[in-house]
Design a protein around this motif. Sequence first.
Motif, PDB file in Angstrom:
ATOM      1  N   LEU A 334      85.382  22.301 -27.170  1.00  0.00           N
ATOM      2  CA  LEU A 334      84.202  21.482 -27.487  1.00  0.00           C
ATOM      3  C   LEU A 334      82.900  22.193 -27.139  1.00  0.00           C
ATOM      4  CD1 LEU A 334      85.631  18.168 -26.069  1.00  0.00           C
ATOM      5  CD2 LEU A 334      85.181  18.603 -28.477  1.00  0.00           C
ATOM      6  N   ASP A 335      83.029  23.421 -26.588  1.00  0.00           N
ATOM      7  CA  ASP A 335      81.817  24.163 -26.189  1.00  0.00           C
ATOM      8  C   ASP A 335      80.832  24.229 -27.346  1.00  0.00           C
ATOM      9  OD1 ASP A 335      82.445  24.617 -23.627  1.00  0.00           O
ATOM     10  OD2 ASP A 335      83.023  26.727 -23.856  1.00  0.00           O
ATOM     11  N   GLN A 336      79.606  23.932 -27.032  1.00  0.00           N
ATOM     12  CA  GLN A 336      78.584  24.011 -28.061  1.00  0.00           C
ATOM     13  C   GLN A 336      77.290  24.467 -27.424  1.00  0.00           C
ATOM     14  OE1 GLN A 336      78.940  23.373 -31.541  1.00  0.00           O
ATOM     15  NE2 GLN A 336      77.007  24.501 -31.409  1.00  0.00           N
ATOM     16  N   GLN A 337      76.792  25.556 -27.930  1.00  0.00           N
ATOM     17  CA  GLN A 337      75.482  26.029 -27.487  1.00  0.00           C
ATOM     18  C   GLN A 337      74.537  25.772 -28.659  1.00  0.00           C
ATOM     19  OE1 GLN A 337      76.239  28.026 -24.417  1.00  0.00           O
ATOM     20  NE2 GLN A 337      74.286  27.114 -23.858  1.00  0.00           N
ATOM     21  N   THR A 352      71.782  21.254 -17.115  1.00  0.00           N
ATOM     22  CA  THR A 352      72.994  21.152 -17.915  1.00  0.00           C
ATOM     23  C   THR A 352      73.163  19.724 -18.445  1.00  0.00           C
ATOM     24  OG1 THR A 352      74.253  20.683 -15.942  1.00  0.00           O
ATOM     25  CG2 THR A 352      74.186  22.977 -16.657  1.00  0.00           C
ATOM     26  N   SER A 353      73.981  19.605 -19.475  1.00  0.00           N
ATOM     27  CA  SER A 353      74.232  18.290 -20.073  1.00  0.00           C
ATOM     28  C   SER A 353      75.740  18.128 -20.269  1.00  0.00           C
ATOM     29  CB  SER A 353      73.531  18.187 -21.420  1.00  0.00           C
ATOM     30  OG  SER A 353      74.254  18.926 -22.389  1.00  0.00           O
ATOM     31  N   LEU A 354      76.119  17.066 -20.954  1.00  0.00           N
ATOM     32  CA  LEU A 354      77.547  16.847 -21.221  1.00  0.00           C
ATOM     33  C   LEU A 354      77.857  17.050 -22.700  1.00  0.00           C
ATOM     34  CD1 LEU A 354      78.192  13.849 -18.805  1.00  0.00           C
ATOM     35  CD2 LEU A 354      79.103  16.158 -18.613  1.00  0.00           C
ATOM     36  N   LEU A 355      76.989  17.785 -23.375  1.00  0.00           N
ATOM     37  CA  LEU A 355      77.214  18.057 -24.797  1.00  0.00           C
ATOM     38  C   LEU A 355      78.586  18.681 -25.028  1.00  0.00           C
ATOM     39  CD1 LEU A 355      75.889  18.196 -27.669  1.00  0.00           C
ATOM     40  CD2 LEU A 355      75.192  20.523 -27.095  1.00  0.00           C
ATOM     41  N   SER A 356      78.986  19.578 -24.131  1.00  0.00           N
ATOM     42  CA  SER A 356      80.195  20.368 -24.357  1.00  0.00           C
ATOM     43  C   SER A 356      81.487  19.733 -23.837  1.00  0.00           C
ATOM     44  CB  SER A 356      80.018  21.765 -23.759  1.00  0.00           C
ATOM     45  OG  SER A 356      79.074  22.479 -24.529  1.00  0.00           O
ATOM     46  N   THR A 357      81.430  18.432 -23.500  1.00  0.00           N
ATOM     47  CA  THR A 357      82.699  17.763 -23.204  1.00  0.00           C
ATOM     48  C   THR A 357      82.954  16.648 -24.218  1.00  0.00           C
ATOM     49  OG1 THR A 357      81.639  16.170 -21.711  1.00  0.00           O
ATOM     50  CG2 THR A 357      82.572  18.160 -20.695  1.00  0.00           C
ATOM     51  N   SER A 358      82.083  16.520 -25.189  1.00  0.00           N
ATOM     52  CA  SER A 358      82.175  15.372 -26.091  1.00  0.00           C
ATOM     53  C   SER A 358      82.209  15.799 -27.546  1.00  0.00           C
ATOM     54  CB  SER A 358      80.971  14.454 -25.855  1.00  0.00           C
ATOM     55  OG  SER A 358      80.973  13.382 -26.760  1.00  0.00           O
ATOM     56  N   MET A 359      82.716  14.933 -28.410  1.00  0.00           N
ATOM     57  CA  MET A 359      82.650  15.156 -29.851  1.00  0.00           C
ATOM     58  C   MET A 359      81.314  14.680 -30.407  1.00  0.00           C
ATOM     59  SD  MET A 359      86.518  13.849 -30.749  1.00  0.00           S
ATOM     60  CE  MET A 359      86.235  13.723 -32.484  1.00  0.00           C
TER      61      MET A 359
END
Length: 517
Positions: A334-337, A352-359
């Motif tokens: 789910l990694d997204q930069q 940091t955020s939780l962008l990379s643990t979510s769809m």
Amino acid sequence: MIHTGRNTALAGRQEDAEELRTLVDLALGALRDASTKRTGPVAAGGPGAAASALGRVLDGGGFLTERPEPERLTELFEAYAAGAVDLTHPAAVSRMQCAPTAAAVAAELLAAALNQSLHAWESGPFALELERRLIAEMASWAGFGARASGTLTPGGSISNLMGLLAAREHALRRHGDVTRSGLTGLPVVPRILCSAAAHFSIARAAGFLGLGRDAVVTVPVDERGRMRVAEARRILDGLTSDEVPLAIVATAGTTDHGSFDPLPELADLAAERGIWLHVDAAYGIGALFSPSLAPLLDGLDRADSLAFDLHKFGWSPASSSVLLVRDAQHLRCLDQQAVYLNPSDDEAAGLTSLLSTSMQTTRRSDAFKMAASLLTLGREGMGAWVDRCHALARHAAARIAARPDLELLAEPVLSTVIFRCSPPAEGVPDPNAWNAAVRRTLLTRGRALLARTKVTGTDGEPRVHLKLVFLNPGTTEADVDELLADVAAVARELAAADREPGTDHDRPPADDRLMAS
Ligand SMILES: *Cc1c(COP(=O)(O)O)cnc(C)c1O
């Protein structure tokens, strides 16, 4: 600052606080009015009544009116509340849908007013911390170690999808990064094992993940609806060399029986074969809070991924669902930069955020209301409520078993009870259609909301059954007795009506007659 008038206030702005208060009072008034007027768990009249109530609110127009019509809010609020299912009513026992705690609802108001999100640090600094801490705490409930991670999701179906996504990446990793390269041309036939009683979201997830619904192999269950581990083993042994088992899905609390697949044995099997173990505890997580029911979840700590809902047991408003993975690296797919959201130098500086643990990208703070519910109930309160719902199910089962006109299918495991109406001595033309009509009649009259399902008997014959789902700790034994008496009375009435087709003055709508299938 230009105020165009009442009801165009912004919820988070202090100058508008009085207007928000007025609107909240309006909402609370609608809630109060609806509950004083309501005589059952839902308004009588079925789908037709709901459609005409909305028609009256809209009065021939739409929602995007040319000019503001804030005065319509009163009507809209009142109609919404009046046409809602009252989840606090003791005869609302059809769905795994709880009446939320007042604390969680107050938190929802604050969450909505502040509208925080979790996709960038500055979209919700405290909300981010809150979700991280809650996820870590929940991982410890499950017995996962410090490497665990997870996310809140819009529901158990999505939590299952994400668990299987992680399983897919894990199982196919030796074929490269399938998130990047896709599944096309892969020299493997993926398989997912789950029991015949698993939730449909497992097969749907297989479809969404490009594995195809046909990738799901259903393992037979025993007489209590639990996966037969020996059958799972036999299926694995029989896979051809190109078939790759991505995951074993254990259901902890099946949707009908509330049965728990044998987690320790399935964990052994998964470990022995190096297969991912996903546990769907969307409903069964409730057992965790009750010291007497918790042993049902023994072995949970051995899952690779775990899905559960607090909008069933948990008394938190939807959506309150959780996906946990034993090891944070399993969510790496789910990694997204994104240069505009989380550039690496910002992240290095701690933003940091939780962008990379979510769809999702923009994502609401579900953790807030869950935290509020947990704090007001505590483990003891949660456990007591789960125990209470379990006791209600046992009471209902005992009463059903004692009645000649009702037939109990099995002793309840958690808080569901499956039964059917036994035809009177004179018989009914079609017991399945009759049972289905009993449910629809109770529903359209606004008397009671029961669920239905189909259960295949030992003779291989599928039969319509009725189901009660207890999630309301305020229900009493007397309420349950009254509900069962209502069910039996409607069953008698429909059976009699079917014998005398002439007397149709008090008959249910045509749809509810026995001949309807
Ligand atoms: C309810 C349920 C689901 C689906 O959860 P939602 O939150 O409704 O999406 C999945 N699995 C089981 C066993 C369930 O009971």
